[in-house]
Write an enzyme that holds these catalytic residues in place. Structure first.
Site, PDB file in Angstrom:
ATOM      1  N   CYS A  13       0.711  -1.216   0.061  1.00  0.00           N
ATOM      2  CA  CYS A  13       0.080   0.076  -0.029  1.00  0.00           C
ATOM      3  C   CYS A  13       0.966   1.321  -0.015  1.00  0.00           C
ATOM      4  O   CYS A  13       1.847   1.480   0.931  1.00  0.00           O
ATOM      5  CB  CYS A  13      -0.882   0.057   1.109  1.00  0.00           C
ATOM      6  SG  CYS A  13      -2.196  -1.180   1.237  1.00  0.00           S
ATOM      7  N   ARG A  32       4.480  -0.408  -4.468  1.00  0.00           N
ATOM      8  CA  ARG A  32       4.263  -0.866  -3.071  1.00  0.00           C
ATOM      9  C   ARG A  32       3.047  -1.737  -3.131  1.00  0.00           C
ATOM     10  O   ARG A  32       2.723  -2.261  -2.035  1.00  0.00           O
ATOM     11  CB  ARG A  32       4.208   0.042  -2.285  1.00  0.00           C
ATOM     12  CG  ARG A  32       5.288   1.158  -2.097  1.00  0.00           C
ATOM     13  CD  ARG A  32       5.179   2.280  -1.397  1.00  0.00           C
ATOM     14  NE  ARG A  32       4.872   1.879   0.170  1.00  0.00           N
ATOM     15  CZ  ARG A  32       5.740   1.649   1.075  1.00  0.00           C
ATOM     16  NH1 ARG A  32       6.784   1.959   1.011  1.00  0.00           N
ATOM     17  NH2 ARG A  32       5.171   1.244   2.356  1.00  0.00           N
ATOM     18  N   TRP A  60      -2.375  -2.951  -1.636  1.00  0.00           N
ATOM     19  CA  TRP A  60      -2.107  -4.468  -1.911  1.00  0.00           C
ATOM     20  C   TRP A  60      -2.951  -5.048  -0.852  1.00  0.00           C
ATOM     21  O   TRP A  60      -3.127  -4.750   0.284  1.00  0.00           O
ATOM     22  CB  TRP A  60      -0.798  -4.388  -1.374  1.00  0.00           C
ATOM     23  CG  TRP A  60      -0.127  -6.035  -1.472  1.00  0.00           C
ATOM     24  CD1 TRP A  60       0.265  -6.447  -2.705  1.00  0.00           C
ATOM     25  CD2 TRP A  60      -0.002  -7.089  -0.550  1.00  0.00           C
ATOM     26  NE1 TRP A  60       0.793  -7.745  -2.244  1.00  0.00           N
ATOM     27  CE2 TRP A  60       0.329  -8.113  -1.157  1.00  0.00           C
ATOM     28  CE3 TRP A  60      -0.501  -7.135   0.960  1.00  0.00           C
ATOM     29  CZ2 TRP A  60       0.817  -9.190  -0.486  1.00  0.00           C
ATOM     30  CZ3 TRP A  60      -0.148  -8.229   1.549  1.00  0.00           C
ATOM     31  CH2 TRP A  60       0.296  -9.464   1.027  1.00  0.00           C
ATOM     32  N   ASN A  69      -2.924   2.331   5.300  1.00  0.00           N
ATOM     33  CA  ASN A  69      -1.868   1.270   5.239  1.00  0.00           C
ATOM     34  C   ASN A  69      -1.721   0.440   6.480  1.00  0.00           C
ATOM     35  O   ASN A  69      -1.369   1.324   7.409  1.00  0.00           O
ATOM     36  CB  ASN A  69      -0.753   1.832   4.602  1.00  0.00           C
ATOM     37  CG  ASN A  69       0.534   0.805   4.493  1.00  0.00           C
ATOM     38  OD1 ASN A  69       0.169  -0.496   4.306  1.00  0.00           O
ATOM     39  ND2 ASN A  69       1.723   1.165   4.366  1.00  0.00           N
ATOM     40  N   GLY A  70      -1.848  -0.986   6.815  1.00  0.00           N
ATOM     41  CA  GLY A  70      -1.827  -1.507   7.736  1.00  0.00           C
ATOM     42  C   GLY A  70      -2.931  -2.359   8.101  1.00  0.00           C
ATOM     43  O   GLY A  70      -3.735  -2.655   7.079  1.00  0.00           O
ATOM     44  N   GLU A  78      17.974 -17.908  -5.043  1.00  0.00           N
ATOM     45  CA  GLU A  78      17.573 -16.403  -5.558  1.00  0.00           C
ATOM     46  C   GLU A  78      17.076 -16.548  -6.935  1.00  0.00           C
ATOM     47  O   GLU A  78      16.125 -15.795  -7.383  1.00  0.00           O
ATOM     48  CB  GLU A  78      18.713 -15.648  -5.544  1.00  0.00           C
ATOM     49  CG  GLU A  78      18.866 -14.035  -5.725  1.00  0.00           C
ATOM     50  CD  GLU A  78      17.473 -13.507  -5.197  1.00  0.00           C
ATOM     51  OE1 GLU A  78      16.911 -13.969  -4.337  1.00  0.00           O
ATOM     52  OE2 GLU A  78      17.000 -12.394  -5.753  1.00  0.00           O
ATOM     53  N   LYS A  89      13.486 -15.521  -8.251  1.00  0.00           N
ATOM     54  CA  LYS A  89      13.134 -14.472  -9.377  1.00  0.00           C
ATOM     55  C   LYS A  89      12.289 -14.892 -10.397  1.00  0.00           C
ATOM     56  O   LYS A  89      11.325 -14.533 -11.064  1.00  0.00           O
ATOM     57  CB  LYS A  89      14.692 -14.228 -10.059  1.00  0.00           C
ATOM     58  CG  LYS A  89      15.608 -13.109  -9.599  1.00  0.00           C
ATOM     59  CD  LYS A  89      14.810 -11.947  -9.002  1.00  0.00           C
ATOM     60  CE  LYS A  89      14.137 -11.772  -7.742  1.00  0.00           C
ATOM     61  NZ  LYS A  89      14.847 -11.225  -6.668  1.00  0.00           N
ATOM     62  N   GLU A 128       8.906 -15.744  -9.152  1.00  0.00           N
ATOM     63  CA  GLU A 128       7.905 -14.346  -8.975  1.00  0.00           C
ATOM     64  C   GLU A 128       7.456 -13.515 -10.276  1.00  0.00           C
ATOM     65  O   GLU A 128       6.580 -13.238 -10.519  1.00  0.00           O
ATOM     66  CB  GLU A 128       9.019 -13.327  -8.093  1.00  0.00           C
ATOM     67  CG  GLU A 128       8.988 -13.293  -6.842  1.00  0.00           C
ATOM     68  CD  GLU A 128       9.960 -12.375  -6.223  1.00  0.00           C
ATOM     69  OE1 GLU A 128       9.713 -11.688  -5.436  1.00  0.00           O
ATOM     70  OE2 GLU A 128      11.375 -12.106  -6.811  1.00  0.00           O
TER      71      GLU A 128
END
Ligand code: F6R
Length: 606
Positions: free
Chosen positions: A2, A27, A72, A98-99, A480, A484, A487
């Site tokens: 967010c 974000r 989000w 946000n939260g 890693e 990647k 994702e």
């Protein structure tokens, strides 16, 4: 997770809000919305990215004050009505949050029993109705927000806009919020990226801070009453460079920025004469480095993979036990904390809630933590109060690349520093430092001749799954690379230490299965060759990342050469082809490389 942006001043608010949202979009990008004050509160919100919101906006929106949000989703699915801002029933108050409000369900029931009609399924909406009740009972805006927040439990970074008042009320508890002061105008943002073009004068709100933000200035107080000690800081220049600079997307730009970012990270930190490293932000005297019983490194996702490399390097160079921990597990496993131990919290954003909890757990139990952080002034950086800034510059693509290499570099520098204090010689130290200095150049050499990445993409893009293998320092590099790929291209990937592959994952292999192997010319080379043979015997196709000139390339179906280097430093080079394979596979499959589905750049909920 967010993004919030707010503006009050003498300029038209809407274009500034849209630009702010664009910069914060990484974000979270399930939905976006904004509200502008111009006699009434005019609100627009839409599922999808900022580009979707702009399609429904009129050409011109009057008003010099507004708040905006990019979401989000946590509570309630991705719908227009769950998008922020949220308004009260008479449309006189709007809020972005946000939260997570933990007690939202009971508050919701209480509001509904009083006849309030809630129009979304979010936890956030209860706040705007509670503020309304306070305002209707005669409270001033700040007081109404304060009294509301005293009744909720959870985390918030929030902004509230009022039809009748020429001010924005902000508050922070657990979710980042910063305020920028310009000349006759003020800004609110979730992070510095969106502010750097407007002002360098920044207030990083602390947990429990509230603020009245107007064009005349900023008044910060505490939730429990009284004034706050939060003071202005000047934003570092490097947070300004957040555009695409001619690249088609941020991901490719950031992959190519790695040599320069690494130069920034190591600049002034290589101590050639002593064969050591200088890390001024670490408050660790030689005696503590010598006597510490162990090192713990804590992070999530890409940061965790960097921690795993740090763990191996520290243990190997300094002969001190080191262990990497998953942040989200740390606090809940009730760890024993030794106050003499060295703890690192590793995070690009410095806002990851799981890592923040881990730091608080360490501090609660009498230990101290050092941050390995990219975002200057971020929550973890301030919470730790000591550590190393990795200086990658703004990382805008959601999938981390240049922050990974600089986290690894910072941890390697620490490994050298503690190693020199405890065990290895000046000559060995000098040798590593000389090699370190060459890595940015070697990165450039590789990036200018990337090898058959396109062939690798052809092999993996339609695969059911991809197996990544490596040993030693290359095992976390394999993890890693796999992270990647899954994702960005949504292909299921497994990463295993190569020797562990025969204990289970080998069952997945069939004719044509792609296996990506990371095998620098280190002490594990022969064993890795044996693992490749086991894969090939089952029909697997090997994409091999290896050092230039090494005959190991004969084992590969597709061979990708990286420049040879000291094996301690090899992750800094060997990870780059894995980033490129993931990037190009995602493009080949038509995926959004900068904004992969369901993800957000900084995960500020546990
Ligand atoms: C991976 C990625 C995430 C982050 C993780 C931790 O590409 O971006 O896995 O690495 O969410 O984030 P930070 O480093 O901000 O704590």
């Amino acid at each position: 997770m967010c993004g919030i942006f707010g503006f009050v001043g003498n300029r038209s608010a809407a274009p500034l809000l849209i630009e702010g949202l664009r910069r914060l979009e990484y974000r979270g990008y399930d939905s976006t919305g904004l509200v502008v004050r111009n006699g009434s509160l005019q609100m627009f919100k839409k599922v999808g990215k900022v580009s979707e919101l702009t399609k429904i906006l009129p050409n011109h929106i009057e008003g010099k004050m507004g708040i905006a949000h990019t979401r989000w989703a946590t509570h309630g699915p991705v719908t227009d009505s769950n998008a922020h801002p949220h308004m009260n029933m008479d449309e006189s108050i709007a809020l972005v949050h946000n939260g997570i409000i933990d007690n939202a369900k009971s508050l919701r029931n209480r509001l509904e029993s009083k006849g309030v009609e809630l129009t979304s399924e979010t936890d956030s909406e209860v706040l705007v109705h509670m503020i309304t009740i306070g305002l209707n009972s005669g409270q001033e805006p700040l007081e109404a927000v304060r009294q509301t927040l005293m009744r909720v439990t959870g985390t918030w970074g929030l902004c509230v806009l009022f039809k009748e008042y020429n001010q924005i009320i902000c508050a922070r508890n657990g979710s980042p919020l910063i305020i920028g002061q310009g000349v006759g105008e003020s800004f609110v943002s979730s992070d510095p990226h969106a502010l750097s073009q407007h002002t360098q004068n920044i207030f990083f709100l602390e947990d429990g801070d509230m603020a009245i933000v107007s064009s005349d200035g900023i008044d910060i107080s505490r939730l429990e009453g009284g004034s706050s000690t939060t003071s202005m800081t000047i934003l570092e220049d490097e947070w300004g460079e957040a555009d695409m600079a001619g690249y088609p997307n941020f991901m490719l730009k950031e992959i190519h920025e790695q040599p320069e970012a690494l130069r920034r990270c190591i600049s002034g930190r290589l101590d050639k004469s002593n064969g050591s490293a200088k890390l001024g932000g670490l408050k660790l005297e030689p005696v503590r480095l010598r006597n510490s019983p162990h090192v713990r490194l804590i992070g999530c996702g890409t940061a965790l993979n960097a921690c795993r490399i740090g763990q191996l390097a520290i243990e190997s160079l300094a002969r001190i036990p080191a262990v990497a921990h998953v942040s989200s597990e740390f606090r809940y496993n009730d760890p024993v904390i030794n106050p003499n131990a060295i703890h690192f919290a590793v995070s690009q954003s410095g806002e990851t809630a799981d890592t923040i909890s881990a730091v608080k757990e360490i501090q609660l139990k009498g230990g101290d933590a050092h941050g390995i952080i990219n975002v200057v002034g971020s929550s973890i950086a301030r919470l730790c109060g000591q550590g190393v800034y990795i200086h990658s510059g703004p990382e805008q693509a959601v999938a981390s690349t240049k922050a990974f290499t600089n986290m690894v570099a910072s941890l390697l520098l620490f490994a050298i520093r503690i190693g020199r204090t405890r065990s290895f010689s000046r000559e060995r130290g000098r040798n590593i430092i000389e090699n370190f200095e060459r890595i940015p150049q070697l990165m450039e050499t590789y990036l200018s001749n990337q090898g058959p990445i396109d062939e690798a993409v052809e092999l993996v893009k339609n695969a059911k799954s991809i197996l990544y293998l490596g040993r030693g320092l290359s095992a976390p590099v394999a993890s890693e690379g796999a992270l990647k790929m899954l994702e960005l291209a949504y292909i299921p990937c497994l990463a295993y230490p190569a020797g562990e592959m025969k204990h289970g994952p080998i069952a997945l292999l069939e004719e044509g299965s792609p296996v990506i192997v990371i095998a620098p010319n280190d002490k594990h080379r022969e064993k890795t060759i044996a693992s490749m043979h086991e894969c090939k015997a089952r029909g697997a196709k090997i994409i091999l990342i290896h050092e230039d000139g090494d005959s190991i390339s004969e084992e590969a179906d597709i061979s990708i050469a990286i420049p040879a280097c000291d094996s301690l430093l090899s992750p800094l080079l060997s990870v780059i082809p894995t980033q490129l394979i993931a990037y190009k596979t995602a493009l080949a499959l038509g995926c959004d490389v900068d904004r992969p589905r369901n993800l957000a750049k900084s995960v500020t909920v546990e």
